[in-house]
Design a protein around this motif. Structure first.
Motif: not given
Length: 756
Positions: A402-407, A461-470
């Motif tokens: 929750h806190g990290y996702g607020s970014l 996605n389980i949370g606030p992240y991408s599968q991949a960034i390039d």
């Protein structure tokens, strides 16, 4: 292994994909509580067959041709139908959609929000939303944006369907989805064509049949149509569903021939205006309650072979010796080192000690430090490429999320790896972040993959992240051509259920193989051709022997996926005469260049290195940690994937402990037009004597790095300022490291028991 049943609102357009996705929802144990449809704005008064009726809205987001038939679906299926007019047009044309409340113009996507809110009021039990997205990120991200704001789980069971294994031993068929629809009893007819190769004669063709799909495929092949064209993914054609299996369609829809009027819109676009559609009773013998849709095998053929091999020989050792190289790819090159960083690498931990009950406050402090570092370099969270989160306890994960996702305020947040190292974190610290981000640039393009929908392809996605960034690989902040891809840590969730495989005697090898397949599928989607290196994290082992066995299994799986490619004759290859003279197979264009490159792509190596396949395998580390997300047994983390590599541009050069006095090194060297990219990984495989401080360990690693660069042929290159950007360190070798840790173990080659 089926997930708990969801109550689904099904978005329908009248087309084949939305209805076939709906059938997959039923197959997966979900209940369809409502149908939802958006239609063109209604006119003030009926106009009959006027010219206004002969205009398709041509929405970027919604199929509107054939909308006259939609009201019949409620009675045909017995499921409540809710409709609303589309408000506005496509004002946001970016691929990855993000809602912005401050914008004055309203995108047509937002019509979906108000429609679904109305449905939720009447069906408060609804907790999921399904759509028919196959390859369109444009469509999928818009549905996911609305679903997230309404608290609905997005389902897209057809996502990347063309990349899934074909049935049995059947050859790969780009139109397999249409054949599967036919087998399920779905009747979908072409109601619009808008592509070179398809014309008026294809209208009302039953495309969900072997004959119809074959005719469409042959017509499009002549024009070198791209991936998904045979499914209409590029707008080549649109369909109207008239009937389906008895578990869904209680009555069928009939559109009489006199009620099918052809409208020639111009520009190659032709469609059917329907009138007089009505329902027809069906034979009771076809009214079964079961659904029969094909679900692809969980494993691709290559990974099925890996699973079979690991299961049959679980105790077979596979630790080949590293072969040292005398090749000097950097010799005779004019290389200068840029003192400005090409990639920022930061780690953050709280300044103050926190009780474990104050994890939310501690997360706020650590995230705040990250935000300060970004801001001081003219960046924000949208520039982050990857984040490694190290926790004391995995039970804190939901709070930290929750806190990290607020970014993150925009699409495609950083990829992420999460592990728990227990009491290895300093006392009073419960979270640490390790992050990377490129310097600010207005010209360098950052791309990402952020799939939030359940499918059969890879975990959502389980949370606030991408599968991949390039991001582009740069020299002096100018793009060299190749790109670096940062993929999130992969655990063995079964994609359509988002659960780990059922516990069994083979659970470990199944998790190793499935999570590695997830890494490969995402890497292939991102056009990765080669990995620089990887790590497999395992949860706490029962003993040294248990950990050694896990490491051997992971190592064998990794090497099998880097095995020398087998040259196979294509039995289905066409005769050259057919390709040149037979109108059934002639093509006006070639899509050879659009075909994805294999992973690994051996063509990026020199012919000499290809003839020594054992030298082409990137290094793999195995690290034991306290816990992994969801209680998984293993999490795969590829450090960097490389894409955009020209043929014969790459060398993987290894140096042995005899060359580096107790250390090993692997350097991936890529030549590009604007410079050369070198990524080096070092490993201390000598037996440690006296314990060293972390600063002394870093200093020794820097010395070995300088030596490895010298061995590559760059004797004069000054790399004194370059420190390791990521380390796995056996805790017992660190002086003054007195934190209690209950993973008793020792160093093994390629295994780190506990990491700092």
């Amino acid at each position: 292994m089926a997930a708990s049943g969801l109550n689904v609102i099904a978005l329908i357009s009248g087309g084949k994909d939305s209805f076939y996705s709906l059938l997959h929802c039923i197959q997966n144990g979900h209940r369809i509580v409502a149908l939802a449809n958006l239609h063109p704005p209604l006119r003030d008064a009926p106009t009959g067959d006027s010219h206004e009726d002969e205009m398709d809205l041509n929405s970027f987001m919604y199929q509107t041709v054939g909308h006259e038939v939609i009201p019949l679906y409620a009675e045909a299926t017995g499921i409540p139908l809710y409709r609303q007019a589309i408000d506005g047009g496509a004002t946001r044309h970016e691929r990855d959609y993000a809602y912005d409340a401050a914008e004055q113009s309203v995108d047509e996507t937002e019509s979906m929000l108000s429609l679904l809110r109305d449905v939720q009021e009447k069906h408060p039990e609804a907790n999921a939303l399904c759509s028919g997205a196959i390859l369109s990120t444009y469509q999928r991200t818009r549905v996911e944006s609305v679903a997230a704001r309404l608290g609905l789980a997005p389902l897209a069971y057809l996502w990347k369907y063309t990349a899934l294994p074909p049935p049995g031993t059947a050859p790969v068929d780009e139109a397999q989805l249409l054949l599967d629809m036919a087998a399920a009893g779905l009747e979908a007819r072409i109601i619009k064509v808008a592509s070179a190769g398809l014309d008026e004669s294809h209208l009302w063709e039953c495309v969900s049949s072997e004959a119809g799909s074959g005719r469409v495929k042959r017509a499009l092949r002549k024009f070198g149509a791209g991936d998904g064209a045979s499914l209409g993914e590029g707008g080549e054609f649109e369909t109207l569903v008239l009937d389906g299996p008895g578990c869904l369609f209680k009555r069928s829809i009939i559109v009489p021939e006199p009620g099918r009027r052809v409208v020639r819109e111009g520009g190659g676009s032709t469609w059917i205006l329907t009138r007089g559609a009505h329902l027809q009773d069906k034979d009771d013998s076809n009214m079964g309650s079961s659904v029969n849709v094909r679900i692809s095998n969980l494993f691709d053929s290559r990974f099925a072979q890996v699973l079979e091999d690991l299961t049959a020989r679980p105790d077979e050792a596979s630790v080949p010796a590293v072969q040292g190289s005398e090749i000097k790819p950097l010799s005779r090159l004019s290389i200068s080192n840029n003192n400005e960083p090409e990639l920022f690498t930061w780690s953050f931990i709280s300044d103050n000690a926190f009780d474990s009950s104050m994890i939310a406050e501690e997360t706020t402090e650590v995230v705040g430090k990250l935000e300060e570092a970004l801001a001081s370099n003219g960046l924000d969270a949208a520039h982050l490429t990857t984040v490694i989160i190290v926790l004391r306890s995995m039970s804190d994960f939901p709070t930290i999320n929750h806190g990290y996702g607020s970014l993150f305020k925009s699409p495609n947040p950083a990829s992420r790896v999460t592990i728990s190292c227990g009491n290895l974190l300093p006392e009073g610290r419960n979270i640490m972040l390790y992050t990377t981000a490129p310097p600010a640039s207005k010209t360098l393009i950052r791309d990402g993959l952020h799939v939030q929908s359940r499918s059969y392809w890879a975990p959502a996605n389980i949370g606030p992240y991408s599968q991949a960034i390039d991001i582009p690989i740069t020299s002096n902040h100018a793009a060299l051509g190749p790109r670096s891809v940062y993929i999130a840590g992969q655990i063995a969730l079964v994609p359509n259920s988002m659960r780990l495989p059922t516990p069994s005697d083979t659970s470990l090898v199944e998790q190793i193989t499935l999570s590695l397949q997830h890494l490969w599928r995402i890497g292939t989607h991102m056009k990765v051709q080669q990995w620089t290196s990887a790590v497999a994290y395992f949860d706490k082992a029962a003993s040294d022997e248990d950990m050694r066995r896990k490491a051997q299994l992971a190592g064998r799986a990794w090497r099998m996926m880097h095995a020398e490619p087998v040259e196979e004759e294509d039995e289905a290859a066409l005769d050259p005469w057919d390709l040149k003279y037979n109108t059934q197979y002639m093509s006006l264009a070639s899509n050879e260049s659009s075909k994805p490159r294999p992973l690994p792509d051996w063509d990026v190596f020199s012919t000499r290195q290809q003839n020594e396949p054992e030298t082409c395998v990137p290094p793999l580390f195995v690290v034991e940690v306290a816990e992994l997300p969801r209680g998984a047994a293993v999490e795969w983390h590829a450090h960097i994937g490389l894409s955009g590599l020209p043929q014969t541009s790459t060398q993987l050069v290894a140096h042995t402990e005899s060359q580096l006095d107790g250390w090993l090194s692997w350097s991936t060297c890529v030549r590009a037009e604007g410079g050369i990219f070198v990524h080096t990984l070092l490993a201390n495989v000598g037996r440690f004597g006296a314990k060293l401080s972390l600063s002394a360990i870093v200093a020794e690693a820097q010395n070995k790095y300088r030596e490895s660069i010298r061995l590559l042929g760059a004797e004069s290159l000054d790399v004194a300022s370059q420190a390791p950007y990521l380390m796995y360190q056996y805790w017992a070798t660190v002086r003054n490291y007195t934190q209690p840790f209950d993973l008793d173990g020792r160093w093994e080659e390629g295994i780190v028991r506990g990491c700092v």
